[in-house]
Design a protein around this motif. Structure first.
Motif, mmCIF file in Angstrom:
data_model
loop_
_atom_site.group_PDB
_atom_site.id
_atom_site.type_symbol
_atom_site.label_atom_id
_atom_site.label_comp_id
_atom_site.label_asym_id
_atom_site.label_seq_id
_atom_site.Cartn_x
_atom_site.Cartn_y
_atom_site.Cartn_z
ATOM 1 N N ASP A 291 0.804 -1.225 0.000
ATOM 2 C CA ASP A 291 0.000 0.000 0.000
ATOM 3 C C ASP A 291 0.837 1.274 0.000
ATOM 4 N N ASP B 184 -5.661 4.580 6.201
ATOM 5 C CA ASP B 184 -4.951 4.623 4.926
ATOM 6 C C ASP B 184 -3.440 4.799 5.155
ATOM 7 N N ARG C 78 -1.047 5.182 3.163
ATOM 8 C CA ARG C 78 -0.439 6.226 2.342
ATOM 9 C C ARG C 78 -0.570 7.601 3.027
#
Lengths: 140, 172
Positions: free
Chosen positions: A110, B38, B40
């Motif tokens: 990711d 998330d 990122r």
């Protein structure tokens, strides 16, 4: 001493330099309190290895088997990035001296930014990288 | 995505020394672990926090260190993560920072990458441990979604306010 192991701390990565087996690895986060004090000896060591290999005429050994540089980094700050590029510029010198090198850059699935960071470094130092997705176990 | 619908904002007000910076960054990491799924975004927010706080710690003028109570916050608003850093600088030194930020703000993504490349390949690490890459890294990682202002608070002292935004709708 043919193997150097710098243990990881909260702010510095684990670094292994195994000269006999032609292996260098850097793993975990890098945000040293004194970035120069941490990285200068590593850069000096890599430069001296390159000289040793070239002077000892061991180039044929690294034609059979590459000197492998492995990066499994977590977070690294911008000062560390400068030194990672310095390490990679020495990798480029290895290559230009006739030493067969392989650079393996690991990142989590990711984390596209980490792959991109590898691609940028590869472009800046003009050495091709292999990219691998890191499993959770790799980070142990 | 937020782990919680009622995200708790993160905020810090205080003086920074080496030890406090370490504690603060551990707290930031914990906050991000608990509030952002998330990977990122979590990584990008952390990078910005580290680079900006390290910059403040390294570059605060020694004469201002005692009164430089920095303000730092992370909030989630209108589908964006917003980081704000407020610290004191001498107004006479603000022109230099403005020039750097103005130069960065007017660059495209490709131009930022070129600037990063030019800077990292020529960088010399300063006595303070910086490579001159912090603000460029922040611009690079936030798609140049940065804003800044200087507020004169008197006695040639200005508040330098830096805001970095990650818009969840447009982020790639």
């Amino acid at each position: 001493m043919s193997k150097i192991v710098i243990e990881k701390t909260d702010r510095t990565p684990e670094v292994i330099i195994d000269i006999d087996n032609g292996f260098f690895s850097m793993q975990y986060d890098s945000r040293p309190e004194d970035v120069r004090k941490f990285y200068y000896p590593i850069l000096e060591k890599l430069k001296s290895i390159k000289e040793e290999v070239v002077q000892a005429g061991n180039l044929s050994y690294f034609k059979e088997k590459p000197f492998v540089f492995t990066f499994k980094l977590g977070y690294f700050n911008s000062s560390s990035a400068k030194f990672i590029l310095d390490i990679l510029n020495i990798v480029k010198l290895f290559k230009e001296s006739g030493i067969n090198v392989e650079v393996n850059w690991y990142y989590f699935e990711d984390e596209d930014d980490m792959r991109e960071a590898g691609e940028d470094f590869s472009e800046f130092c003009e050495v091709g990288f292999n990219y691998f997705i890191m499993e959770d176990d790799d980070d142990e | 995505m937020n782990k919680s619908l009622n995200i708790v904002d993160f905020s810090f007000i205080g003086h920074l020394n080496e030890q406090k910076l370490e504690v603060l960054l551990v707290e930031v990491k914990r906050f991000l672990e608990n509030n952002i799924d998330d990977l990122r975004i979590k990584r990008r927010v952390y990078i910005v926090a580290v680079e900006a706080l390290e910059n403040i710690f390294r570059h605060t003028d020694s004469e201002l260190r005692k009164q430089n109570k920095i303000k730092f916050s992370i909030k989630f608003e209108n589908n964006s993560y917003i980081l704000e850093f407020v610290n004191l600088v001498f107004c006479k030194n603000s022109e230099k920072i403005k020039k750097i930020l103005f130069n960065i703000k007017n660059k495209s993504k490709e131009e930022i990458k070129e600037l990063y490349k030019a800077t990292i390949t020529k960088a010399q690490i300063s006595q303070k441990g910086g490579a001159g890459l912090g603000l460029i890294e922040i611009a690079k990682i936030s798609d140049n979604n940065i804003d800044y202002k200087f507020k004169d608070i008197g006695a040639d002292i200005c508040e330098f306010i830096l805001e970095v935004k990650f818009d969840m709708k447009t982020i790639k």
